[in-house]
Design an enzyme around this catalytic site. Sequence first.
Site, PDB file in Angstrom:
ATOM      1  CG  HIS A  72      -2.114  -0.901   1.031  1.00  0.00           C
ATOM      2  ND1 HIS A  72      -3.373  -0.570   1.461  1.00  0.00           N
ATOM      3  CD2 HIS A  72      -2.224  -2.109   0.426  1.00  0.00           C
ATOM      4  CE1 HIS A  72      -4.214  -1.552   1.144  1.00  0.00           C
ATOM      5  NE2 HIS A  72      -3.537  -2.504   0.521  1.00  0.00           N
ATOM      6  CE1 TYR A 201      -5.461   3.932   8.919  1.00  0.00           C
ATOM      7  CE2 TYR A 201      -6.066   3.586  11.212  1.00  0.00           C
ATOM      8  CZ  TYR A 201      -5.273   3.280  10.121  1.00  0.00           C
ATOM      9  OH  TYR A 201      -4.293   2.317  10.233  1.00  0.00           O
ATOM     10  CE  LYS A 297       3.719   3.185  13.617  1.00  0.00           C
ATOM     11  NZ  LYS A 297       3.570   2.616  12.281  1.00  0.00           N
TER      12      LYS A 297
HETATM   13  P1  RFL Z   1       0.735 -12.291  21.497  1.00  0.00           P
HETATM   14  O1  RFL Z   1       0.291 -12.324  20.091  1.00  0.00           O
HETATM   15  O2  RFL Z   1      -0.265 -11.912  22.531  1.00  0.00           O
HETATM   16  O3  RFL Z   1       1.359 -13.713  21.827  1.00  0.00           O
HETATM   17  C1  RFL Z   1       1.682 -14.083  23.145  1.00  0.00           C
HETATM   18  C2  RFL Z   1       1.650 -15.585  23.239  1.00  0.00           C
HETATM   19  O4  RFL Z   1       2.034 -15.986  24.559  1.00  0.00           O
HETATM   20  C3  RFL Z   1       1.157 -16.997  25.007  1.00  0.00           C
HETATM   21  N1  RFL Z   1       1.116 -16.989  26.480  1.00  0.00           N
HETATM   22  C4  RFL Z   1       1.807 -17.868  27.243  1.00  0.00           C
HETATM   23  N2  RFL Z   1       2.617 -18.885  26.904  1.00  0.00           N
HETATM   24  C5  RFL Z   1       3.171 -19.610  27.920  1.00  0.00           C
HETATM   25  N3  RFL Z   1       2.900 -19.355  29.237  1.00  0.00           N
HETATM   26  C6  RFL Z   1       2.085 -18.352  29.599  1.00  0.00           C
HETATM   27  N4  RFL Z   1       1.835 -18.105  30.885  1.00  0.00           N
HETATM   28  C7  RFL Z   1       1.508 -17.550  28.586  1.00  0.00           C
HETATM   29  N5  RFL Z   1       0.666 -16.495  28.592  1.00  0.00           N
HETATM   30  C8  RFL Z   1       0.451 -16.163  27.308  1.00  0.00           C
HETATM   31  C9  RFL Z   1      -0.181 -16.647  24.384  1.00  0.00           C
HETATM   32  O5  RFL Z   1      -1.043 -17.789  24.308  1.00  0.00           O
HETATM   33  C10 RFL Z   1       0.252 -16.149  23.018  1.00  0.00           C
HETATM   34  O6  RFL Z   1       0.288 -17.172  22.052  1.00  0.00           O
HETATM   35  O7  RFL Z   1       1.987 -11.303  21.686  1.00  0.00           O
HETATM   36  P2  RFL Z   1       3.194 -10.948  20.685  1.00  0.00           P
HETATM   37  O8  RFL Z   1       3.768 -12.197  20.096  1.00  0.00           O
HETATM   38  O9  RFL Z   1       4.062  -9.996  21.391  1.00  0.00           O
HETATM   39  O10 RFL Z   1       2.500 -10.213  19.434  1.00  0.00           O
HETATM   40  C11 RFL Z   1       1.950  -8.950  19.588  1.00  0.00           C
HETATM   41  C12 RFL Z   1       0.758  -8.784  18.666  1.00  0.00           C
HETATM   42  O11 RFL Z   1      -0.095  -9.920  18.785  1.00  0.00           O
HETATM   43  C13 RFL Z   1      -0.028  -7.536  19.024  1.00  0.00           C
HETATM   44  O12 RFL Z   1       0.832  -6.419  19.218  1.00  0.00           O
HETATM   45  C14 RFL Z   1      -1.032  -7.097  17.991  1.00  0.00           C
HETATM   46  O13 RFL Z   1      -1.847  -8.128  17.527  1.00  0.00           O
HETATM   47  C15 RFL Z   1      -1.891  -6.032  18.658  1.00  0.00           C
HETATM   48  N6  RFL Z   1      -3.171  -5.956  18.070  1.00  0.00           N
HETATM   49  C16 RFL Z   1      -3.273  -5.289  16.906  1.00  0.00           C
HETATM   50  N7  RFL Z   1      -2.166  -4.667  16.396  1.00  0.00           N
HETATM   51  C17 RFL Z   1      -2.236  -4.008  15.250  1.00  0.00           C
HETATM   52  O14 RFL Z   1      -1.218  -3.473  14.798  1.00  0.00           O
HETATM   53  N8  RFL Z   1      -3.441  -3.957  14.570  1.00  0.00           N
HETATM   54  C18 RFL Z   1      -4.581  -4.603  15.034  1.00  0.00           C
HETATM   55  O15 RFL Z   1      -5.615  -4.572  14.398  1.00  0.00           O
HETATM   56  C19 RFL Z   1      -4.521  -5.277  16.252  1.00  0.00           C
HETATM   57  N9  RFL Z   1      -5.624  -5.904  16.766  1.00  0.00           N
HETATM   58  C20 RFL Z   1      -4.299  -6.577  18.662  1.00  0.00           C
HETATM   59  C21 RFL Z   1      -5.520  -6.566  17.972  1.00  0.00           C
HETATM   60  C22 RFL Z   1      -4.225  -7.214  19.919  1.00  0.00           C
HETATM   61  C23 RFL Z   1      -5.339  -7.824  20.520  1.00  0.00           C
HETATM   62  N10 RFL Z   1      -5.183  -8.408  21.844  1.00  0.00           N
HETATM   63  C24 RFL Z   1      -3.867  -8.605  22.416  1.00  0.00           C
HETATM   64  C25 RFL Z   1      -6.225  -8.688  22.741  1.00  0.00           C
HETATM   65  C26 RFL Z   1      -6.636  -7.189  18.529  1.00  0.00           C
HETATM   66  C27 RFL Z   1      -6.562  -7.840  19.795  1.00  0.00           C
HETATM   67  C28 RFL Z   1      -7.805  -8.529  20.292  1.00  0.00           C
HETATM   68  C1  PHB Z   2      -6.410  -4.381  10.413  1.00  0.00           C
HETATM   69  O1  PHB Z   2      -6.408  -4.601   9.186  1.00  0.00           O
HETATM   70  O2  PHB Z   2      -6.809  -5.229  11.218  1.00  0.00           O
HETATM   71  C2  PHB Z   2      -5.926  -3.082  10.917  1.00  0.00           C
HETATM   72  C3  PHB Z   2      -5.301  -2.208  10.041  1.00  0.00           C
HETATM   73  C4  PHB Z   2      -4.858  -0.978  10.509  1.00  0.00           C
HETATM   74  C5  PHB Z   2      -5.044  -0.645  11.827  1.00  0.00           C
HETATM   75  C6  PHB Z   2      -5.651  -1.531  12.692  1.00  0.00           C
HETATM   76  C7  PHB Z   2      -6.098  -2.751  12.234  1.00  0.00           C
HETATM   77  O3  PHB Z   2      -4.624   0.570  12.270  1.00  0.00           O
END
Ligand code: RFL
Ligand code: PHB
Length: 400
Positions: A72, A201, A297
Amino acid sequence: MKTQVAIIGAGPSGLLLGQLLSKQGIDNVIIERAAGDYILGRIRAGVLEQGMTDLLREAGVGERMDREGQIHTGVELAFNNKRVKIELEKLTGGSTVMVYGQTEVTRDLMEARSAADLTTYYESSNVVLHDVKTDSPYVTFEQGGEEYRLDCDYIAGCDGFHGVSRPTIPESSRKEFERVYPFGWLGVLSDTPPVNDELIYCKTDRGFAMTSMRSATRSRYYLQVPLTDKVENWSDDDFWTELKRRLPDDVAEKLITGPTIEKSIAPLRSFVCEPMQYGNLFLVGDAAHIVPPTGAKGLNLAASDVATLNKILTRVYKDGDKACINQYSEICLRRVWHGERFSWWMTSMLHDFGDDGANSTDAETYGRFMSSELNFYTDNEAGRRVIAMQYVGLPYEDLS
Ligand code: RFL
Ligand code: PHB
């Protein structure tokens, strides 16, 4: 059992770190609480910065991303029925972002890990980190009714916001910074063509909305909702009706609706734990920091932590330079706070804070401040460039 680096968590942080370390010949074992399929069922981030896509290629898992992901060159901001294009590539002198879902990144990393025959303990319980301040830390856990002990040199806490790694650091040795927002995001995934080529957005009087995608046939949409809303009370029809109301008219006209294949509400939070290292334990990704998703981020900051830790551990094992581990927290936190500020700023400008406005300002006054902020930054190229530079992500910092 013995390994060089014990990795807690098989989310994107843990899997990517494991892959990069293995490429350097550094032995690692991952201990994960959940099952692999459960992790792949979580729908999360969609936008990858170039720093992260380069890192995935370095880890040897960029092939499908480069084939199926979409580059993009811009994103849009919409408000007052006006659409403003932030030309990322033009304004930053060539940087773009890649739209490729976190689920796919995780799948690619899991496949590479099993192809390389690297050890991962899924569905582990009672994971406990021991002696992390000493030179012989170890991890104990249970799996399939058996108890295990893993001795190691270093522990990477990649276990997300609710993991065990951060609480292992005594409260007196860490400081936490937090802001909880008075709303959440209701997200929907649907096998319908995306409404627009670029992400939009949208700030509206009814609250924030955004349009994103996973592919040419799969779209991802979000609505700002009160924290009291329950996902089961949002029917598909309600979702599409509300989304249409919040999109600019010309975009709403083009929206193609259909059954949703995932629907969930995520709370929004800004959070940082300082420092990100304690003895031989390193916190990586969501274990150390959370951002609201408005700046895309979260996953990208996790990747830059991984890049830094990979450089540090490579230097430790290749050059015997153990002192460099003390650079981890400082290097990561500089980039983390930039991402935190940008995500908070985008969230503040684009959402409706109701009577819970930032800085205790009443809703109308705060709304005026933020509308003026949005107009100021979007009306001139310098302002749009400031947004673009941060959206594509700041460069990764090298070790000194
Ligand atoms: P994760 O992905 O949470 O992975 C952590 C892993 O650790 C495991 N775990 C354990 N394992 C062993 N022992 C324990 N006691 C443990 N406790 C937990 C979990 O099962 C899991 O598999 O962290 P990581 O790898 O640092 O990755 C970070 C990203 O996942 C996160 O920053 C993003 O997904 C944040 N986030 C979003 N970011 C974006 O940029 N755009 C988004 O649209 C977006 N949507 C989201 C999100 C985070 C969400 N969370 C955390 C609730 C939507 C949600 C719902
Ligand atoms: C998504 O595609 O899930 C997404 C993209 C941009 C954002 C947040 C979520 O800022």
